[in-house]
Design an enzyme around this catalytic site. Sequence first.
Site, short mmCIF file in Angstrom:
data_model
loop_
_atom_site.label_atom_id
_atom_site.label_comp_id
_atom_site.label_asym_id
_atom_site.label_seq_id
_atom_site.Cartn_x
_atom_site.Cartn_y
_atom_site.Cartn_z
N HIS A 332 0.81 -1.22 0.00
CA HIS A 332 0.00 0.00 0.00
C HIS A 332 0.85 1.27 0.00
O HIS A 332 0.34 2.37 -0.23
CB HIS A 332 -0.97 0.00 1.20
N ASP A 365 0.35 -7.82 1.19
CA ASP A 365 0.67 -6.40 1.44
C ASP A 365 2.17 -6.17 1.49
O ASP A 365 2.70 -5.50 2.38
CB ASP A 365 0.03 -5.91 2.73
N SER A 448 4.70 2.45 7.93
CA SER A 448 4.41 1.26 7.12
C SER A 448 5.60 0.89 6.26
O SER A 448 6.20 1.72 5.58
CB SER A 448 3.20 1.54 6.23
#
Length: 605
Positions: A332, A365, A448
């Site tokens: 993402h 992911d 992230s």
Amino acid sequence: MHAPGAEAPASGLTGGAPTPASGTGATAVAPAAEASASASGLTGGAPTPGPQGTVPSAGTEAPASGPTGGAPAPASGTGATAVAPTAEASASGLTGGAPTPGADAPAPTIAPGAGAPAQAPTPAPGVDATASGHTGATPAPAADTHAHPQPLHDPDPYSTPPYGEPGPWAPAPPVQHPAATPAHGVAVGAPLAAPEAGLAAPAADPWARYDPWAVPAAVAPLQQADPVEEDVKRRRGRRRRALIGGALVIALVSGVAGGVVGVQLERNGGIGAVELPQAGVEAPDRDPGSVAGIAAQALPSVVTLHVSGSGTAGTGTGFVLDDRGHILTNDHVVEPAGKNGEITVTFHSGDTAEATVVGRDSGYDLAVVRVKGVRGLTPLPLGNSDNVQVGDPVVAIGAPFDLAGTVTSGIISARERPITAGGEKGDGSDVSYVDALQTDAPINPGNSGGPLLDGKGRVVGINSAIRSADGGLDPEGGQSGSIGLGFAIPINQGKRVAEELIGTGKATHPVIGITLDMEYDGDGARVAAEGSDGGPPVTTGGPGAKAGIRAGDVITKVDGRPVHSGEELIVKTRAHRPGDRLELTLERNGVERTVSLVLGSSDGD
């Protein structure tokens, strides 16, 4: 003119013969003559005997008598009439009768230095010698008692100090001579009458004896002590007021000076330069197992990614996998770049480089990008997530809100926590299923893709998602920040996916070959009645069909561990590699059975 043996009256006044003093050994007049020469020319009655054993003190005067005054009494106990030393015979301007020829009167003894008595002419024999022109036998009135000061006390027959002679045990105390008491009708403080002219002043007694009957010398009247005490009080009051005034002045000056100094210190920070205590310089090295040591080792291998494209932009973190420039991050993070976007990598040193996407997989992911033309890269060592235990310390590094190089620490809160993230597209293609490590190390948007390190500085997870305050689970946390619930993809799964992405650009997924009913709200994962494309729910020839799974079966355990939903079954399955053998527990028509199967593979498309 008197014949021999007759009395010669004095002062022209007739009177009786003098009375001899009591206890005397001889009379004051010789036997041949009965007349006595009276002093001061007076012929009063018999002289009054004096106190027994008393002698006028030295330095006193015989008082001058008036015309009617009594003659001084001879001292009792004496053998002859005598005049005290330095005493003067009072004349008073009158002449006394001299003894007639043939009279055996004793001559008065005059002390040395005393004034000579006034001499009167001797009257003719047989003629009365009268003085002052007075005749008769009327006795003279008693002498004025105010002429002689009265003693302040009764005579002391024992001679006890201080009134008698000093005793052998103590020196004689000083005696204060009181001032003479003025006569009746005389104003207080009036000066005493000066001695008559022609009379010598009495000589001082060398023994300084006290005579209570003597007339003291004229002295100034004693003053009251009140004015002196008042003056002392006044001076003390002035001194006290001066001291108080001086103290007040000093206090005022001190206060003003202190205020000025205080203002200067407050404004200028002190009179001189201010130097506070400080520790000396220490070596920068830290224990490799401490947070500082782990951060110092890992920071050069952590990068910040700035992604832009397709009208969107974002920031994330990644870390170096090898020296060829491969960097692992979340899918993402690079998704906004799409096919034509830009990805800029910023290193800890501040250098930047352009990066390209090597491969990405939304189901895990994870994504791998590569920078070119950069040398000297140091890859982070990878750990083993299966070795992690709850409570182990961990360190998270990232760029929350684009703050590169941020280091936080915490512990492993839980293992194998099944989470799903994404799903914004609605078709489920962007949903990620992760059997995650849970940590309380603060993770915020921007972290992230960053590494989660163990106590030895090895990567055990990839920070991926946080639970936001609104209850949602989002890769970016809904921009709400950390609440102590962070999740990381285990590095064992990340390593396998990264290897596949670097090798083929794609990642394979392990599959059972069945379609799950995601609307089922019971305990476990139920096999749907039909497939997603309308085909059979169990893929023909797939691992599930071979194990005998049928539509409507409810799977309750995977390798003996309970599962409570379809998402949890997917998470548990993807935690394995294709080809791994699984043991499933399922229920059919209320009967529980166990089946075993080998996981198949599918592309991440």
